[in-house]
Write a protein that holds these residues in place. Sequence first.
Motif, PDB file in Angstrom:
ATOM      1  N   GLY A  78       0.818  -1.210   0.000  1.00  0.00           N
ATOM      2  CA  GLY A  78       0.000   0.000   0.000  1.00  0.00           C
ATOM      3  C   GLY A  78       0.853   1.261   0.000  1.00  0.00           C
ATOM      4  O   GLY A  78       0.578   2.212  -0.733  1.00  0.00           O
ATOM      5  N   GLY A  79       1.895   1.263   0.809  1.00  0.00           N
ATOM      6  CA  GLY A  79       2.822   2.398   0.825  1.00  0.00           C
ATOM      7  C   GLY A  79       3.589   2.518  -0.476  1.00  0.00           C
ATOM      8  O   GLY A  79       3.847   3.617  -0.969  1.00  0.00           O
ATOM      9  N   PHE A  80       3.961   1.367  -1.049  1.00  0.00           N
ATOM     10  CA  PHE A  80       4.660   1.383  -2.325  1.00  0.00           C
ATOM     11  C   PHE A  80       3.786   2.000  -3.415  1.00  0.00           C
ATOM     12  O   PHE A  80       4.268   2.751  -4.265  1.00  0.00           O
ATOM     13  CB  PHE A  80       5.060  -0.028  -2.756  1.00  0.00           C
ATOM     14  CG  PHE A  80       6.088  -0.691  -1.870  1.00  0.00           C
ATOM     15  CD1 PHE A  80       6.794   0.010  -0.901  1.00  0.00           C
ATOM     16  CD2 PHE A  80       6.344  -2.038  -2.017  1.00  0.00           C
ATOM     17  CE1 PHE A  80       7.735  -0.620  -0.098  1.00  0.00           C
ATOM     18  CE2 PHE A  80       7.286  -2.675  -1.225  1.00  0.00           C
ATOM     19  CZ  PHE A  80       7.987  -1.968  -0.255  1.00  0.00           C
ATOM     20  N   LEU A  81       2.480   1.679  -3.377  1.00  0.00           N
ATOM     21  CA  LEU A  81       1.571   2.202  -4.399  1.00  0.00           C
ATOM     22  C   LEU A  81       1.382   3.709  -4.283  1.00  0.00           C
ATOM     23  O   LEU A  81       1.062   4.368  -5.270  1.00  0.00           O
ATOM     24  CB  LEU A  81       0.219   1.486  -4.322  1.00  0.00           C
ATOM     25  CG  LEU A  81       0.246   0.029  -4.759  1.00  0.00           C
ATOM     26  CD1 LEU A  81      -1.084  -0.642  -4.433  1.00  0.00           C
ATOM     27  CD2 LEU A  81       0.574  -0.094  -6.237  1.00  0.00           C
ATOM     28  N   GLU A  82       1.585   4.267  -3.101  1.00  0.00           N
ATOM     29  CA  GLU A  82       1.515   5.721  -2.957  1.00  0.00           C
ATOM     30  C   GLU A  82       2.659   6.400  -3.696  1.00  0.00           C
ATOM     31  O   GLU A  82       2.504   7.494  -4.220  1.00  0.00           O
ATOM     32  CB  GLU A  82       1.535   6.106  -1.480  1.00  0.00           C
ATOM     33  CG  GLU A  82       0.265   5.740  -0.744  1.00  0.00           C
ATOM     34  CD  GLU A  82       0.324   6.097   0.727  1.00  0.00           C
ATOM     35  OE1 GLU A  82       1.191   6.913   1.118  1.00  0.00           O
ATOM     36  OE2 GLU A  82      -0.507   5.567   1.484  1.00  0.00           O
ATOM     37  N   VAL A  83       3.810   5.750  -3.747  1.00  0.00           N
ATOM     38  CA  VAL A  83       4.982   6.293  -4.428  1.00  0.00           C
ATOM     39  C   VAL A  83       4.928   5.999  -5.926  1.00  0.00           C
ATOM     40  O   VAL A  83       5.209   6.853  -6.756  1.00  0.00           O
ATOM     41  CB  VAL A  83       6.285   5.718  -3.818  1.00  0.00           C
ATOM     42  CG1 VAL A  83       7.509   6.199  -4.581  1.00  0.00           C
ATOM     43  CG2 VAL A  83       6.378   6.084  -2.341  1.00  0.00           C
ATOM     44  N   ASN A  84       4.569   4.749  -6.274  1.00  0.00           N
ATOM     45  CA  ASN A  84       4.487   4.331  -7.672  1.00  0.00           C
ATOM     46  C   ASN A  84       3.210   3.512  -7.839  1.00  0.00           C
ATOM     47  O   ASN A  84       3.171   2.353  -7.413  1.00  0.00           O
ATOM     48  CB  ASN A  84       5.711   3.506  -8.069  1.00  0.00           C
ATOM     49  CG  ASN A  84       5.655   3.039  -9.513  1.00  0.00           C
ATOM     50  OD1 ASN A  84       4.716   3.334 -10.248  1.00  0.00           O
ATOM     51  ND2 ASN A  84       6.659   2.287  -9.916  1.00  0.00           N
ATOM     52  N   PRO A  85       2.186   4.073  -8.456  1.00  0.00           N
ATOM     53  CA  PRO A  85       0.905   3.369  -8.559  1.00  0.00           C
ATOM     54  C   PRO A  85       0.879   2.236  -9.590  1.00  0.00           C
ATOM     55  O   PRO A  85      -0.093   1.497  -9.667  1.00  0.00           O
ATOM     56  CB  PRO A  85      -0.072   4.472  -8.960  1.00  0.00           C
ATOM     57  CG  PRO A  85       0.767   5.462  -9.688  1.00  0.00           C
ATOM     58  CD  PRO A  85       2.117   5.427  -9.006  1.00  0.00           C
ATOM     59  N   SER A 105      -5.217   2.989  -7.606  1.00  0.00           N
ATOM     60  CA  SER A 105      -5.630   4.194  -6.884  1.00  0.00           C
ATOM     61  C   SER A 105      -6.381   3.759  -5.636  1.00  0.00           C
ATOM     62  O   SER A 105      -6.957   2.664  -5.601  1.00  0.00           O
ATOM     63  CB  SER A 105      -6.511   5.084  -7.776  1.00  0.00           C
ATOM     64  OG  SER A 105      -7.655   4.369  -8.207  1.00  0.00           O
ATOM     65  N   ARG A 106      -6.349   4.614  -4.618  1.00  0.00           N
ATOM     66  CA  ARG A 106      -7.083   4.333  -3.389  1.00  0.00           C
ATOM     67  C   ARG A 106      -8.568   4.480  -3.649  1.00  0.00           C
ATOM     68  O   ARG A 106      -9.015   5.339  -4.411  1.00  0.00           O
ATOM     69  CB  ARG A 106      -6.702   5.332  -2.281  1.00  0.00           C
ATOM     70  CG  ARG A 106      -5.431   5.044  -1.536  1.00  0.00           C
ATOM     71  CD  ARG A 106      -5.519   3.873  -0.560  1.00  0.00           C
ATOM     72  NE  ARG A 106      -6.529   3.999   0.470  1.00  0.00           N
ATOM     73  CZ  ARG A 106      -6.352   4.588   1.646  1.00  0.00           C
ATOM     74  NH1 ARG A 106      -5.190   5.130   1.941  1.00  0.00           N
ATOM     75  NH2 ARG A 106      -7.326   4.644   2.525  1.00  0.00           N
TER      76      ARG A 106
END
Length: 175
Positions: A78-85, A105-106
């Motif tokens: 989840g944190g990784f997706l905030e940096v690179n979706p 996306s969230r």
Amino acid sequence: MTAEVLKDAQDPTGTSAFIFNQTAPGPAKPWSWAENLLVSAHTYWLVTTSPDGVPHSRPLWGVWQQDEFLFSSQNRCGGFLEVNPRASVNLQVGEDVVMVEGSCSRVIGVDDISVLADAVEVKYDWKLSVSEDRVHTQFGQSAPVFRLTPDRVYGWAGIAEWQSATRWDFPRRVK
């Protein structure tokens, strides 16, 4: 998605994929073949990258609905997706291969998150409660919800049947 977008959406057309340094001779698989596998799969593998570019893969539950993959994760992805979706979702089992590439996306809002919770209850017999920005288990765990919108899907029937390797492109749809 709005009714107008769904009405205008068409199944992606498959073309022979470039694989093993050549274009698969075909025939290409129909989208219904890949979609059926995505809907019926029990477990998927999500692949993300850490902020320093290290690949990270993990198994998870999820649901494929209306050409999108919904999932929740309290894992570091989840944190990784905030940096690179950018991410990929793949089927866990079987000889048939389906790989979804796209952007995550969230999902925020009780109504939108309830779509995942309701589908998880039906598919996995697992009850989740919903708040404005996450799902919650009966054991006190909670996790944010994500939507992977595909750019491209690859698939072929049987790991040794590369001749049927197919690529489906998804044009960006307005939501």
